[in-house]
Design a protein around this motif. Sequence first.
Motif, PDB file in Angstrom:
ATOM      1  N   MET A 171      28.380  -2.700  -3.051  1.00 27.11           N
ATOM      2  CA  MET A 171      29.078  -1.710  -3.868  1.00 27.11           C
ATOM      3  C   MET A 171      29.273  -2.150  -5.326  1.00 27.11           C
ATOM      4  O   MET A 171      28.958  -1.403  -6.243  1.00 27.11           O
ATOM      5  N   VAL A 172      29.800  -3.320  -5.521  1.00 31.97           N
ATOM      6  CA  VAL A 172      30.221  -3.743  -6.860  1.00 31.97           C
ATOM      7  C   VAL A 172      29.025  -4.108  -7.732  1.00 31.97           C
ATOM      8  O   VAL A 172      28.938  -3.671  -8.882  1.00 31.97           O
ATOM      9  N   GLU A 173      28.089  -4.913  -7.223  1.00 33.01           N
ATOM     10  CA  GLU A 173      26.959  -5.350  -8.045  1.00 33.01           C
ATOM     11  C   GLU A 173      26.087  -4.180  -8.506  1.00 33.01           C
ATOM     12  O   GLU A 173      25.711  -4.120  -9.687  1.00 33.01           O
ATOM     13  N   PRO A 174      25.730  -3.190  -7.647  1.00 27.54           N
ATOM     14  CA  PRO A 174      24.974  -2.042  -8.155  1.00 27.54           C
ATOM     15  C   PRO A 174      25.751  -1.229  -9.189  1.00 27.54           C
ATOM     16  O   PRO A 174      25.180  -0.734 -10.170  1.00 27.54           O
ATOM     17  N   VAL A 224      28.035  -2.416 -11.267  1.00 27.65           N
ATOM     18  CA  VAL A 224      28.038  -3.203 -12.510  1.00 27.65           C
ATOM     19  C   VAL A 224      26.680  -3.091 -13.206  1.00 27.65           C
ATOM     20  O   VAL A 224      26.611  -2.949 -14.432  1.00 27.65           O
ATOM     21  N   LYS A 225      25.592  -3.118 -12.435  1.00 26.34           N
ATOM     22  CA  LYS A 225      24.259  -2.977 -13.028  1.00 26.34           C
ATOM     23  C   LYS A 225      24.102  -1.621 -13.710  1.00 26.34           C
ATOM     24  O   LYS A 225      23.561  -1.514 -14.802  1.00 26.34           O
ATOM     25  N   ARG A 226      24.563  -0.564 -13.026  1.00 28.67           N
ATOM     26  CA  ARG A 226      24.481   0.774 -13.623  1.00 28.67           C
ATOM     27  C   ARG A 226      25.354   0.880 -14.879  1.00 28.67           C
ATOM     28  O   ARG A 226      24.950   1.496 -15.872  1.00 28.67           O
ATOM     29  N   LYS A 278      24.121  -0.275 -22.406  1.00 28.70           N
ATOM     30  CA  LYS A 278      22.987  -0.590 -23.274  1.00 28.70           C
ATOM     31  C   LYS A 278      22.381   0.688 -23.861  1.00 28.70           C
ATOM     32  O   LYS A 278      22.059   0.756 -25.049  1.00 28.70           O
ATOM     33  N   THR A 279      22.222   1.698 -23.035  1.00 25.29           N
ATOM     34  CA  THR A 279      21.656   2.965 -23.498  1.00 25.29           C
ATOM     35  C   THR A 279      22.558   3.617 -24.546  1.00 25.29           C
ATOM     36  O   THR A 279      22.082   4.096 -25.587  1.00 25.29           O
ATOM     37  N   VAL A 280      23.869   3.622 -24.284  1.00 22.08           N
ATOM     38  CA  VAL A 280      24.811   4.228 -25.226  1.00 22.08           C
ATOM     39  C   VAL A 280      24.807   3.483 -26.555  1.00 22.08           C
ATOM     40  O   VAL A 280      24.790   4.102 -27.623  1.00 22.08           O
ATOM     41  N   LEU A 281      24.816   2.145 -26.518  1.00 23.86           N
ATOM     42  CA  LEU A 281      24.792   1.371 -27.767  1.00 23.86           C
ATOM     43  C   LEU A 281      23.488   1.585 -28.534  1.00 23.86           C
ATOM     44  O   LEU A 281      23.499   1.710 -29.761  1.00 23.86           O
ATOM     45  N   ALA A 282      22.367   1.643 -27.818  1.00 25.54           N
ATOM     46  CA  ALA A 282      21.086   1.867 -28.497  1.00 25.54           C
ATOM     47  C   ALA A 282      21.085   3.223 -29.191  1.00 25.54           C
ATOM     48  O   ALA A 282      20.661   3.342 -30.349  1.00 25.54           O
ATOM     49  N   ARG A 283      21.579   4.247 -28.500  1.00 24.87           N
ATOM     50  CA  ARG A 283      21.632   5.575 -29.115  1.00 24.87           C
ATOM     51  C   ARG A 283      22.626   5.621 -30.272  1.00 24.87           C
ATOM     52  O   ARG A 283      22.404   6.324 -31.258  1.00 24.87           O
TER      53      ARG A 283
END
Length: 110
Positions: A10-13, A15-17, A23-28
């Motif tokens: 539960m937690v690791e997936p 955290v990955k998402r 990363k996507t939000v910062l790039a945009r």
Amino acid sequence: MTAKSYKTKMVEPLVKRLKSLLKTVLARCFEGWDNYHRLNTTNRNLYQSNERLKSHNKQLNADNNRLREEIKDYKLLRKVFGSRQIDSLLEQARQSKQRGTRFRNKENER
């Protein structure tokens, strides 16, 4: 469910998402800032160009008005003295101007 299986399933997936989303939000966000600054520069250049064209347009309008007044005077002279006399005076003036430039050019060539 044990803590270890909860963490792996539960937690690791999650955290990955979240990392991927961040990363996507910062790039945009950085793309948006870059586009904003680029558009701002382009807008400033266009504004300056527009101001120069406005100034040039005012000057041309002033010249146009001045030339309209000269045309009125010219038409009045044609009406008073006649077209033939005005045309002959203009031709004499053009010839004397050409003669003056011919003589000046010969003096400069020496």
